[in-house]
Enzyme design. Sequence first.
Site, PDB file in Angstrom:
ATOM      1  N   TRP A  57       0.826  -1.215   0.000  1.00  0.00           N
ATOM      2  CA  TRP A  57       0.000   0.000   0.000  1.00  0.00           C
ATOM      3  C   TRP A  57       0.854   1.256   0.000  1.00  0.00           C
ATOM      4  CZ3 TRP A  57      -4.173  -1.139  -2.100  1.00  0.00           C
ATOM      5  CH2 TRP A  57      -4.835  -2.336  -1.818  1.00  0.00           C
ATOM      6  N   ASP A  74      -2.297   6.494   6.455  1.00  0.00           N
ATOM      7  CA  ASP A  74      -3.256   5.571   5.843  1.00  0.00           C
ATOM      8  C   ASP A  74      -3.580   4.529   6.905  1.00  0.00           C
ATOM      9  OD1 ASP A  74      -4.638   3.595   4.541  1.00  0.00           O
ATOM     10  OD2 ASP A  74      -3.116   3.215   2.998  1.00  0.00           O
ATOM     11  N   LYS A 108     -12.637  -2.325   5.833  1.00  0.00           N
ATOM     12  CA  LYS A 108     -12.019  -3.237   6.792  1.00  0.00           C
ATOM     13  C   LYS A 108     -12.665  -3.100   8.175  1.00  0.00           C
ATOM     14  CE  LYS A 108      -8.664  -3.453   3.486  1.00  0.00           C
ATOM     15  NZ  LYS A 108      -7.957  -2.531   2.615  1.00  0.00           N
TER      16      LYS A 108
HETATM   17  C1  LIG Z   1      -7.309  -1.963   1.563  1.00  0.00           C
HETATM   18  C2  LIG Z   1      -6.283  -0.916   1.717  1.00  0.00           C
HETATM   19  C3  LIG Z   1      -6.139   0.136   0.789  1.00  0.00           C
HETATM   20  C4  LIG Z   1      -6.959   0.217  -0.472  1.00  0.00           C
HETATM   21  O1  LIG Z   1      -8.261   0.546  -0.230  1.00  0.00           O
HETATM   22  P1  LIG Z   1      -9.289   0.779  -1.456  1.00  0.00           P
HETATM   23  O2  LIG Z   1     -10.493   1.280  -0.744  1.00  0.00           O
HETATM   24  O3  LIG Z   1      -9.476  -0.555  -2.112  1.00  0.00           O
HETATM   25  O4  LIG Z   1      -8.690   1.757  -2.381  1.00  0.00           O
HETATM   26  C5  LIG Z   1      -5.194   1.097   1.053  1.00  0.00           C
HETATM   27  N1  LIG Z   1      -4.414   1.046   2.135  1.00  0.00           N
HETATM   28  C6  LIG Z   1      -4.510   0.041   3.038  1.00  0.00           C
HETATM   29  C7  LIG Z   1      -3.622   0.032   4.232  1.00  0.00           C
HETATM   30  C8  LIG Z   1      -5.447  -0.965   2.852  1.00  0.00           C
HETATM   31  O5  LIG Z   1      -5.554  -1.958   3.745  1.00  0.00           O
END
Ligand SMILES: *Cc1c(COP(=O)(O)O)cnc(C)c1O
Length: 362
Positions: free
Chosen positions: A103, A174, A198
Amino acid sequence: MRERLFNFSAGPAILPESVLKKAQGALWNLDGTGIGILEHSHRGSAFVKVLEETEANCRELAGIGDDYNVLFLQGGASTQFFMMPMNWLSAETTGDYIHTGTWSKNAIKEAKLFGKVHVVASSEEAGFNYIPRSSELRWSDGAAYAHYTSNNTIVGTQYDYVPEPPKGTALICDASSDIFSREVDFNKHAMVYAGAQKNLGPSGLALIVIRKDLVERGNDKLTTMLQYRTHANNDSCFNTPPTFGIYIMGEVFKWIKEQGGLRAVAEVNTAKANLLYSFLDESEMFTGTARADSRSQMNVTFLAKTPELSAQFIKEANSMGLPGLAGHRSVGGMRASIYNAFPLEGVQALVEAMKSFETKNR
Ligand SMILES: *Cc1c(COP(=O)(O)O)cnc(C)c1O
């Protein structure tokens, strides 16, 4: 087999059952309005109430003050990967990034399209199996912002500290896969963002907590939808927001409050993760892949003795009603995603399944 399984999926992931049940009713008729949540105007009082409550509960749970905007945007977390550098980077300015997995790699790739990138530290040489310690971070001077990924969903690592860039550098996190799983000092951050799928709700929606001075600093020559100020100035309703996702997120916030808030959910999360890691530490069949000081409480990654045994275990677990354990396609092995809504009994069931697999395949 149970009607609903212990779903170990990394995302979209398991949600609290009481939230799903309530949402079933709200699809048909929201709060006795005679109109379902999907059918309400985003400008009408019923939805505005949902939006206001969701924001208020978000602020209350995380201790977010008036100097921050809380935004609900579309495009998932990945849209933030390019929206950040578009707003704050230029050919002359630098974004600092801590590189801890897929990521952060994706975020770095996007930033390079708009400005300079400095990698503050990277765990790539070790297959991203650890989080660099704060003493290993080499910040640049005067970066526009510094970015880190608090929980690395794919490799199963998680920060146990908040990185501290030099004064004046905006810290951005993030937190897609561990937001609201524990207490975090939002005030140390200029921005925290997360895709909802998540820990918070349906995919496609992102929660963005952003300090107002950072909003104001954004490039005002961008297309309207890609400026944070557009959404900050319009309470996330410049265009039609993802109303259903916001409703679900609001119900998840209420559920977290019912559990006793972030400290209470963190205690349960720690208990779940400890159960699994202590078994992994004892097992002769299975081993955890993350360095012990960097283990994630949300995504527990592990291997069986051979790739064949890993594949066999995933298959057997699936047939026992424990789906979603295959590791990310880029790393293989197993990954048990045990977000807030994942019950302790599900972790116990997994440990039992691993024990009997170990006995059978000794
Ligand atoms: C799942 C995830 C993403 C991507 O998320 P999307 O909503 O599919 O763009 C980005 N960063 C982390 C840490 C993730 O777990």
